[in-house]
Each structure stands twice: as C-alpha cells, then as structure tokens.
Scaffold this active site. Sequence first.
Site, PDB file in Angstrom:
ATOM      1  N   GLY A  12       0.791  -1.231   0.000  1.00  0.00           N
ATOM      2  CA  GLY A  12       0.000   0.000   0.000  1.00  0.00           C
ATOM      3  C   GLY A  12       0.818   1.273   0.000  1.00  0.00           C
ATOM      4  O   GLY A  12       1.858   1.388  -0.662  1.00  0.00           O
ATOM      5  N   ILE A  13       0.349   2.249   0.773  1.00  0.00           N
ATOM      6  CA  ILE A  13       0.998   3.554   0.828  1.00  0.00           C
ATOM      7  C   ILE A  13       2.408   3.435   1.396  1.00  0.00           C
ATOM      8  O   ILE A  13       3.337   4.119   0.952  1.00  0.00           O
ATOM      9  CB  ILE A  13       0.159   4.535   1.671  1.00  0.00           C
ATOM     10  CG1 ILE A  13      -1.190   4.793   1.001  1.00  0.00           C
ATOM     11  CG2 ILE A  13       0.898   5.858   1.857  1.00  0.00           C
ATOM     12  CD1 ILE A  13      -2.138   5.599   1.859  1.00  0.00           C
ATOM     13  N   GLY A  14       2.595   2.565   2.379  1.00  0.00           N
ATOM     14  CA  GLY A  14       3.913   2.399   2.963  1.00  0.00           C
ATOM     15  C   GLY A  14       4.944   1.959   1.949  1.00  0.00           C
ATOM     16  O   GLY A  14       6.067   2.471   1.912  1.00  0.00           O
TER      17      GLY A  14
ATOM     18  N   SER B 251      -5.533  10.727   9.066  1.00  0.00           N
ATOM     19  CA  SER B 251      -6.643  10.656   8.119  1.00  0.00           C
ATOM     20  C   SER B 251      -7.553  11.840   8.344  1.00  0.00           C
ATOM     21  O   SER B 251      -7.690  12.325   9.478  1.00  0.00           O
ATOM     22  CB  SER B 251      -7.439   9.358   8.323  1.00  0.00           C
ATOM     23  OG  SER B 251      -8.650   9.379   7.592  1.00  0.00           O
TER      24      SER B 251
ATOM     25  N   TYR C 104     -11.817   3.753  14.543  1.00  0.00           N
ATOM     26  CA  TYR C 104     -10.783   4.266  13.640  1.00  0.00           C
ATOM     27  C   TYR C 104     -10.669   5.787  13.769  1.00  0.00           C
ATOM     28  O   TYR C 104      -9.559   6.322  13.929  1.00  0.00           O
ATOM     29  CB  TYR C 104     -11.113   3.885  12.200  1.00  0.00           C
ATOM     30  CG  TYR C 104     -10.084   4.356  11.202  1.00  0.00           C
ATOM     31  CD1 TYR C 104      -8.926   3.625  10.979  1.00  0.00           C
ATOM     32  CD2 TYR C 104     -10.262   5.539  10.486  1.00  0.00           C
ATOM     33  CE1 TYR C 104      -7.965   4.051  10.064  1.00  0.00           C
ATOM     34  CE2 TYR C 104      -9.312   5.980   9.575  1.00  0.00           C
ATOM     35  CZ  TYR C 104      -8.173   5.233   9.374  1.00  0.00           C
ATOM     36  OH  TYR C 104      -7.235   5.667   8.476  1.00  0.00           O
TER      37      TYR C 104
END
Length: 250
Positions: A20-22, A150, A173
């Site tokens: 993913g983003i990582g 986020s 979350y």
Amino acid sequence: MVGNSELKNKVALITGANKGIGLEMSRQLGQHGLTILIAARNLEAAKTVASNLHDQGVSAEAIALDVTNSSQIQSAFQQISDSFGKLDILINNAGVFLDDDWLTSNASSVSIDIIRQTFNTNFFGLVELTQVLLPLILKSPSGRIVNISSIEGSLTLHATPNSPIYDSKPFAYNASKAAVNAFTIHLAHELRNTPVKINSAHPGWVKTELGGEGAMIDIAEGAKTGVELAIFPDDGPSGGFFHLGQSVPW
C-alpha cells in the site's frame, strides 16, 4: 528522480512498508536516494519488498517490526543504533481499520475490544515506537516524524454538516486518528526548540486494502503527502495536519 547528496545520507524507517501507501512511500523516498528501512510484521514480506526495491536502484533493508510488540520496538532501536547511529525520518504508517464499514455511525455499539485493538496499533504502538526511537531522531541534523493520519480524525469536519466526512462515523478508527493528531500537536510543541519536525498527513482516500473499493486516489498520489513532509527543508512546518500542501482542519 535523482536524489541529492544530502538526502543520500539520510535513513528513513517506514512502518507497514510491505504494501500500500507504505510501500509506495518507500519507493518514492528511495528514488530520492535515501536508505529505507522496510518495517513490517512479517520479516519475509519485508525482505521481498527490500529485494524488489533494490532491483529498482533503491537502498532498502528489511526489519521485523510489529508496532504492538514492545520487544520488537526495542530491537529496532538497537538495530538502527548499531547500523546507522541515528534515524533521520520516521514515518508512522502502520494502521488497521476494524470497524464494520466507512459509512457506519457506531459510537454506541462498537465493542470495547475493537476500540482497544484499533488503538493498540493506530495510537499506542505509534506513540511507543516514536518515544523509543526519538533519541536516534534527535541525533539527526534535520529529523522528521510523519504520522499518517486521516481526514477521518478531523473533529472540525465531523462536526460540520455537509462536510465530506459528516456521514462517515466509524468510531474506533476515527477516534484513534484524532488521538494521533493530538500526539502530533503535543510532541511538536515539546520539540519546538530542536531541529525535529513532526506533522500529521492525510494521504487521501487511496486505493489500498484499507481504503476499500470506493477509493478515488491512486497509491502514487496517496504517498505524496507523506513523502513531502519527510524531506521538506528546515524552514518547513511542524505541528500541522496536511494533504498535498494544504492544511486539514483539526
């Protein structure tokens, strides 16, 4: 993309960097010439990513790191200290989403167990890792800490009818990300007289496993904010919340 000599001397640790983003932030920062420590719960997965990035010309090493595991956090400190003597960049990217869905409003019903599990990864693990690695970051002439937060952590937007997230209320979350933002503000204040800068990043609604099928932003775009905050110059901001150079309301 060619890294300059200053960046080539920098070391960055990215949690949850095996996908993913990582993974994409690792690739983009590696293309700037940094040495990237690929941190993931699964060491073999981290090794595979590091090998693939190495084939793309990126200096990358794998490190086993579950942010909910205190002994692995201490081991990571020792490994980095022994190998590099400092850490220039920490990107706290690892995170979980355990609520039922993004459009739920579940503050009255989400289980305490789900809240605890979410906070263990998204908040407590992030805080513990940052505190343990901070002495190494303070040894850098221009330390950077990037907390991948986020827009869902924005209390202002959650309280504003017709905001983009007004009807998205997965409590576990969202509360964990609001807590991360509070940590960003408090740590930035504590470190205000040091070269270290810490900021929260909203990647956008990204097409990842966590982002889900409805996401609109590709992973390369989603990685940009974290990368920018990791390598901006010494006159850059600290204690802010950003998305692609724009401030996000707290």
